[in-house]
Design an enzyme around this catalytic site. Structure first.
Site, PDB file in Angstrom:
ATOM      1  N   CYS A   1      -8.623  -0.059  31.066  1.00 11.53           N
ATOM      2  CA  CYS A   1      -9.486  -1.248  31.026  1.00 11.53           C
ATOM      3  C   CYS A   1      -8.867  -2.295  30.093  1.00 11.53           C
ATOM      4  CB  CYS A   1     -10.870  -0.863  30.523  1.00 11.53           C
ATOM      5  SG  CYS A   1     -11.976  -2.276  30.360  1.00 11.53           S
TER       6      CYS A   1
ATOM      7  N   ASP B   1       0.701   4.211  -2.591  1.00 11.48           N
ATOM      8  CA  ASP B   1       0.441   5.597  -2.189  1.00 11.48           C
ATOM      9  C   ASP B   1       1.518   6.528  -2.725  1.00 11.48           C
ATOM     10  OD1 ASP B   1      -1.760   4.746  -0.902  1.00 11.48           O
ATOM     11  OD2 ASP B   1      -0.894   4.793   1.116  1.00 11.48           O
TER      12      ASP B   1
ATOM     13  N   LYS C   1     -34.357 -17.121  -5.690  1.00 11.44           N
ATOM     14  CA  LYS C   1     -34.039 -16.503  -4.399  1.00 11.44           C
ATOM     15  C   LYS C   1     -33.784 -17.571  -3.352  1.00 11.44           C
ATOM     16  CE  LYS C   1     -35.391 -11.945  -4.802  1.00 11.44           C
ATOM     17  NZ  LYS C   1     -35.232 -10.761  -4.020  1.00 11.44           N
TER      18      LYS C   1
ATOM     19  N   ASP D   1     -26.801  -8.339  -4.136  1.00 10.45           N
ATOM     20  CA  ASP D   1     -27.828  -7.596  -3.424  1.00 10.45           C
ATOM     21  C   ASP D   1     -27.358  -6.161  -3.197  1.00 10.45           C
ATOM     22  OD1 ASP D   1     -30.275  -7.313  -2.362  1.00 10.45           O
ATOM     23  OD2 ASP D   1     -29.838  -8.298  -0.452  1.00 10.45           O
TER      24      ASP D   1
ATOM     25  N   CYS E   1     -17.251   2.076  29.251  1.00 12.13           N
ATOM     26  CA  CYS E   1     -16.274   2.078  30.323  1.00 12.13           C
ATOM     27  C   CYS E   1     -15.231   3.128  29.958  1.00 12.13           C
ATOM     28  CB  CYS E   1     -15.633   0.690  30.414  1.00 12.13           C
ATOM     29  SG  CYS E   1     -14.141   0.690  31.424  1.00 12.13           S
TER      30      CYS E   1
ATOM     31  N   GLU F   1     -24.084  -4.033 -10.796  1.00 12.14           N
ATOM     32  CA  GLU F   1     -24.587  -3.795  -9.448  1.00 12.14           C
ATOM     33  C   GLU F   1     -23.506  -3.180  -8.560  1.00 12.14           C
ATOM     34  OE1 GLU F   1     -27.736  -4.890  -9.351  1.00 12.14           O
ATOM     35  OE2 GLU F   1     -28.293  -5.138  -7.231  1.00 12.14           O
TER      36      GLU F   1
ATOM     37  N   GLU G   1     -25.355 -16.720 -12.597  1.00 12.63           N
ATOM     38  CA  GLU G   1     -24.491 -15.732 -11.929  1.00 12.63           C
ATOM     39  C   GLU G   1     -25.034 -15.468 -10.531  1.00 12.63           C
ATOM     40  OE1 GLU G   1     -24.036 -11.937 -14.255  1.00 12.63           O
ATOM     41  OE2 GLU G   1     -25.017 -13.191 -15.745  1.00 12.63           O
TER      42      GLU G   1
ATOM     43  N   ARG H   1     -30.734   3.025 -11.487  1.00  5.89           N
ATOM     44  CA  ARG H   1     -31.856   2.479 -12.223  1.00  5.89           C
ATOM     45  C   ARG H   1     -33.085   3.381 -12.107  1.00  5.89           C
ATOM     46  NH1 ARG H   1     -34.292  -3.494 -11.430  1.00  5.89           N
ATOM     47  NH2 ARG H   1     -35.262  -2.670  -9.569  1.00  5.89           N
TER      48      ARG H   1
ATOM     49  N   CYS I   1     -13.314  -4.596  34.142  1.00  7.79           N
ATOM     50  CA  CYS I   1     -12.421  -3.926  35.094  1.00  7.79           C
ATOM     51  C   CYS I   1     -13.166  -3.349  36.296  1.00  7.79           C
ATOM     52  CB  CYS I   1     -11.642  -2.816  34.400  1.00  7.79           C
ATOM     53  SG  CYS I   1     -12.643  -1.386  33.985  1.00  7.79           S
TER      54      CYS I   1
ATOM     55  N   LYS J   1     -29.802 -16.847 -16.885  1.00  6.92           N
ATOM     56  CA  LYS J   1     -30.067 -16.139 -18.143  1.00  6.92           C
ATOM     57  C   LYS J   1     -29.862 -17.084 -19.327  1.00  6.92           C
ATOM     58  CE  LYS J   1     -28.237 -11.872 -16.161  1.00  6.92           C
ATOM     59  NZ  LYS J   1     -27.013 -11.108 -15.946  1.00  6.92           N
TER      60      LYS J   1
ATOM     61  N   SER K   1     -36.405  -5.140 -14.331  1.00  3.70           N
ATOM     62  CA  SER K   1     -36.321  -5.912 -13.102  1.00  3.70           C
ATOM     63  C   SER K   1     -36.222  -7.393 -13.504  1.00  3.70           C
ATOM     64  CB  SER K   1     -37.582  -5.626 -12.302  1.00  3.70           C
ATOM     65  OG  SER K   1     -37.605  -6.406 -11.164  1.00  3.70           O
ATOM     66  N   LEU K   2     -36.239  -8.296 -12.555  1.00  3.29           N
ATOM     67  CA  LEU K   2     -36.212  -9.729 -12.867  1.00  3.29           C
ATOM     68  C   LEU K   2     -37.375 -10.398 -12.156  1.00  3.29           C
ATOM     69  CD1 LEU K   2     -32.442 -10.648 -12.283  1.00  3.29           C
ATOM     70  CD2 LEU K   2     -33.606 -10.565 -14.488  1.00  3.29           C
TER      71      LEU K   2
ATOM     72  N   ASP L   1       0.834  -1.202   0.000  1.00  2.82           N
ATOM     73  CA  ASP L   1       0.000   0.000   0.000  1.00  2.82           C
ATOM     74  C   ASP L   1       0.867   1.249   0.000  1.00  2.82           C
ATOM     75  OD1 ASP L   1      -1.921  -1.849   0.235  1.00  2.82           O
ATOM     76  OD2 ASP L   1      -2.765  -1.119   2.136  1.00  2.82           O
TER      77      ASP L   1
ATOM     78  N   LYS M   1     -26.682 -13.389  -7.720  1.00  7.82           N
ATOM     79  CA  LYS M   1     -27.602 -12.252  -7.695  1.00  7.82           C
ATOM     80  C   LYS M   1     -27.113 -11.318  -6.601  1.00  7.82           C
ATOM     81  CE  LYS M   1     -32.397 -10.837  -7.761  1.00  7.82           C
ATOM     82  NZ  LYS M   1     -32.231  -9.704  -6.853  1.00  7.82           N
TER      83      LYS M   1
HETATM   84  P1  AMP Z   1     -35.202  -7.529  -7.818  1.00  2.00           P
HETATM   85  O1  AMP Z   1     -34.541  -6.293  -7.288  1.00  2.00           O
HETATM   86  O2  AMP Z   1     -35.447  -8.565  -6.781  1.00  2.00           O
HETATM   87  O3  AMP Z   1     -36.377  -7.209  -8.697  1.00  2.00           O
HETATM   88  O4  AMP Z   1     -34.120  -8.202  -8.772  1.00  2.00           O
HETATM   89  C1  AMP Z   1     -33.755  -7.612  -9.987  1.00  2.00           C
HETATM   90  C2  AMP Z   1     -32.441  -6.950  -9.826  1.00  2.00           C
HETATM   91  O5  AMP Z   1     -31.411  -7.866  -9.493  1.00  2.00           O
HETATM   92  C3  AMP Z   1     -31.918  -6.341 -11.083  1.00  2.00           C
HETATM   93  O6  AMP Z   1     -32.519  -5.132 -11.389  1.00  2.00           O
HETATM   94  C4  AMP Z   1     -30.478  -6.158 -10.755  1.00  2.00           C
HETATM   95  O7  AMP Z   1     -30.299  -4.911 -10.099  1.00  2.00           O
HETATM   96  C5  AMP Z   1     -30.186  -7.211  -9.719  1.00  2.00           C
HETATM   97  N1  AMP Z   1     -29.141  -8.181 -10.080  1.00  2.00           N
HETATM   98  C6  AMP Z   1     -28.252  -8.658  -9.188  1.00  2.00           C
HETATM   99  N2  AMP Z   1     -27.385  -9.490  -9.746  1.00  2.00           N
HETATM  100  C7  AMP Z   1     -27.693  -9.571 -11.055  1.00  2.00           C
HETATM  101  C8  AMP Z   1     -27.152 -10.289 -12.156  1.00  2.00           C
HETATM  102  N3  AMP Z   1     -26.093 -11.108 -12.017  1.00  2.00           N
HETATM  103  N4  AMP Z   1     -27.732 -10.130 -13.352  1.00  2.00           N
HETATM  104  C9  AMP Z   1     -28.801  -9.305 -13.513  1.00  2.00           C
HETATM  105  N5  AMP Z   1     -29.360  -8.606 -12.504  1.00  2.00           N
HETATM  106  C10 AMP Z   1     -28.825  -8.721 -11.269  1.00  2.00           C
HETATM  107 ZN    ZN Z   2     -13.586  -1.536  31.813  1.00  2.00          ZN
END
Ligand code: AMP
Ligand code: ZN
Length: 703
Positions: free
Chosen positions: A435, A39, A320, A119, A430, A180, A115, A138, A415, A296, A84-85, A35, A117
């Site tokens: 301590c 830097d 899910k 979050d 504390c 994401e 792939e 989005r 302590c 997919k 969306s999915l 690092d 998913k």
């Molecule tokens: P949901 O938010 O439950 O409607 O799920 C849809 C969202 O999953 C999409 O809009 C993406 O933002 C997200 N997502 C996460 N991983 C993936 C992936 N590998 N491919 C496509 N979408 C993904």
């Molecule tokens: Zn203490």
């Protein structure tokens, strides 16, 4: 001219090297250099760029600083919309999906790509000429918010891609990447810990924290949240840029984007289901949260045939994972003391298996959380586990027959010192500087550069000194014997002697440093100095009442209370006595201003000054009779600007306040009569392009 061309190629070479190391570190997680070395390269680039501001380009690695906070976001229309999915929760539903795909395409076998998913929050990144020009959330799918400044701070998002690689992949230089933004679990835990320490709210999950971090107006906040980005779509002219989705992912990887590390090409639904099962177990070990697997259709021509419903593609679906929750009984609540002295309530549970792991403890975070849950000992609760993070209690589902109120202990479990609570905060703590729970942390702070500045007393040494029982508190440091220190691992006699000399020399440090070194909550370097200036004597400070403390400039009731709490603790009083006996300097002539040269002048500092810390600079202003303020207003006389200045710099400019660099500030301190107001174009990333207007403010005479 020749010189400038040489500089240009030197800068370009350095940028390429830095980009490579950024990629190794942030994308591949396989750094090749330390690092410190990285830097240094960055510093060198900054230095060269400041000498040649005309060579600064937006895709330079120095330009990840997002600039000043903004008033609001502009909206931007997606083309095509970000979809969306559809979700599935069982293999039956998945089989249904596969059946529909086969029916609609008339094929009996479909190749799928699987792939993670992620979050987090989905984002569209637009590149023009191979350079990142826009990042858009989005939003509602059709229009999102332009958060370019913020996404630029995310290190795994390339600010530009390699032109040669694009050519090899036969891709144009204008393209779009969708993917994401997520917050890794480590960053999430750290963030929540910081939130708690500062009395803020915890974030419920990494997704919320990531979304919040991308949609803030101040890019500095985005940067501090340590976000990450995974790409999953590559578009050119609004269309998928490959024949196969797996190819697109491979191209993204070659362009130095992160793509799902767990990804598979499955030739049957059975393979898809196997992939899902494998990752259901392995997801525990991932550094980020996934809530499922995305499936997919690999063939893009088939994707086009399948098309979209109003909301989601027909060629993809999310599977899910079930939430990892379980019910169990809270048998007891104990309190743990953290590294900073905060008490954390922990539920002792009837052991229960949650997603394959036996859980018998669960954090309750703080007393407010217990109140929110309405929890008593004996209750049945639902607990949830995410990644390898400690599980937490979601809610009470059944009250126990014999319910016991949960009470904060009056004494520290480690302590036995009295526990204190700041009225404005949720945390109990504390405050005993010695301590055992926070001994190492306290010692490291005590020795740090701006505190007692004991060179050589780093983590490895402190660990050994504490673990061997040689040092229990600050005073013990001054009793260390040469033989003891020389016996430590990786300690030659010579360096042992050096360390002892350093420790001894620290006895003569200023009282201000000593006050800061004690690690009193809310007492930073500057407050340490102000307290020393006011009381001139540590023992007097230790006896001061809250009323007396608030008379010190810049000390409010919260800080005053914290200081009083600290010195009310008998263990700390003993410590001060011992430090005095060891011969540490406890009194100092009170520092009256040396002269009143800056009388009536108010200063604000922003950015890092090259030669002194901000507190040191502030102290000099006070020494000459001036005042320091935290925010810029019309009443501000000077804003002193260092590297990477914040929003105060912009404010100063818009209000027409005189801006100084450190050299000009020095001139002012020395009483030189006129000081040129300063604007150094190259030092202000991203601001030099405003048509030269910002390059030079009129020179102003100061007195
Ligand atoms: P949901 O938010 O439950 O409607 O799920 C849809 C969202 O999953 C999409 O809009 C993406 O933002 C997200 N997502 C996460 N991983 C993936 C992936 N590998 N491919 C496509 N979408 C993904
Ligand atoms: Zn203490």
């Amino acid at each position: 001219m020749a010189k400038s061309t040489a500089a240009a190629s030197q800068i370009e070479k350095l940028r390429d090297d830095i980009r490579r190391h950024e990629y190794l570190y942030y994308v591949l997680d396989e750094p090749e250099i330390s690092d410190v070395k990285f830097d240094r390269m960055m510093e060198e680039l900054k230095r060269l760029e400041s000498m040649h501001p005309e060579l600064v380009t937006p895709d330079s690695p120095t330009q990840r600083v997002g600039g000043a906070p903004r008033k609001g976001f502009e909206t931007y229309r997606h083309s095509p919309p970000m979809m969306s999915l559809d979700n599935t929760f069982s293999f039956e539903e998945l089989e249904e999906f596969d059946r529909r795909v086969r029916e609609l395409t008339g094929r009996d076998r479909i190749e799928y790509v699987t792939e993670h998913k992620f979050d987090g929050l989905s984002i569209s990144l637009l590149y023009e000429g191979g350079v990142l020009v826009r990042g858009v959330t989005r939003g509602d799918g059709t229009t999102g918010e332009d958060v370019t400044g913020n996404v630029r701070t995310i290190h795994s998002i390339p600010l530009r891609v390699d032109a040669a690689e694009l050519k090899k992949l036969r891709l144009p230089t204008d393209f779009e990447v969708r993917g994401e933004i997520i917050m890794p679990l480590r960053a999430f835990e750290d963030l929540n810990q910081r939130q708690e320490e500062q009395g803020g709210k915890r974030f419920a999950n990494p997704r919320n924290a990531a979304a919040g971090a991308v949609r803030v107006l101040d890019p500095e906040i985005t940067r501090a949240r340590r976000l990450d980005f995974y790409a999953y779509f590559l578009l050119v002219g609004g269309r998928m840029a490959a024949h196969l989705h797996s190819e697109a992912l491979e191209s993204l990887r070659k362009l130095h984007f992160k793509v799902s590390p767990g990804r598979g090409i499955c030739h049957s639904l059975e393979e898809v289901e196997k992939f899902i099962d494998t990752w259901e177990e392995k997801r525990e070990k991932l550094p980020y949260e996934i809530d499922g697997i995305v499936i997919k259709v690999n063939d893009i021509a088939l994707q086009q045939e399948l098309g979209f419903t109003a909301k989601a593609p027909r060629w993809a679906v999310a599977y899910k994972y079930p939430a990892r929750q379980e019910t169990t009984v809270v048998k007891d609540v104990i309190f743990q003391v953290g590294r900073t002295g905060t008490l954390t309530p922990v539920a002792v549970l009837e052991p229960v298996e949650v997603g394959g792991v036996t859980v018998s403890r669960s954090t309750l975070h703080n007393m407010d959380e217990i109140e929110r849950l309405g929890l008593r000992i004996g209750d049945t609760v639902i607990i949830e586990r995410a990644g390898e993070v400690i599980p937490h209690v979601i809610k009470v589902v059944k009250e126990g027959k014999a319910r016991h109120e949960i009470a904060v202990p009056e004494r520290c479990p480690e302590c036995h010192s009295k526990i204190h609570k700041d009225p404005e905060e949720v945390a109990y703590r504390c405050v005993n500087a010695s301590c055992p729970a926070k001994r190492k942390e306290s010692l490291l702070h005590f020795a740090s550069r701006h505190a007692m500045n004991i060179d050589g007393l780093g983590e490895k040494i402190v660990d050994q000194l504490v673990d061997k029982g040689l040092v229990k508190d600050f005073a013990d440091l001054y009793e260390l014997k040469l033989d003891d220190v020389a016996a430590l691992e990786r300690m030659a006699k010579k360096s042992a002697q050096n360390l002892l000399d350093e420790i001894k020399a620290s006895k003569n440090n200023s009282v201000a440093r000593l006050i800061y070194a004690l690690g009193i909550r809310f007492v930073g370097e500057r407050t340490g100095q102000l307290l020393a200036d006011h009381f001139g004597d540590l023992t007097k400070l230790a006896k001061a009442t809250v009323e007396q403390l608030v008379e010190v400039p810049e000390v409010g009731p919260k800080v005053a209370q914290s200081i009083a709490d600290f010195f009310s603790e008998p263990a700390n009083q003993r410590l001060i006595r011992r430090l005095k006996d060891e011969g540490l300097k406890m009194t100092e002539k009170r520092r009256a201003p040396e002269d009143m040269r800056l009388s009536g002048k108010t200063f604000v500092f922003t950015g890092a000054l090259p030669r002194r810390s901000r507190d040191e600079a502030g102290a000099e202003v006070v020494r000459h009779g001036g005042k320091v303020s935290e925010s810029v207003s019309k009443l501000t006389d000077y804003v002193v600007v260092g590297a990477d200045p914040g929003s105060k710099y912009d404010k100063a400019r818009s209000l027409g306040v005189t801006i100084l660099n450190e050299d000009a500030f020095d001139d002012l301190l020395e009483g030189k009569v006129t000081v040129p107001a300063l604007e150094r174009p190259g030092k202000m990333p991203g601001k030099s392009n405003s048509k030269g207007a910002s390059k030079r403010t009129p020179q102003r005479s100061l007195f």
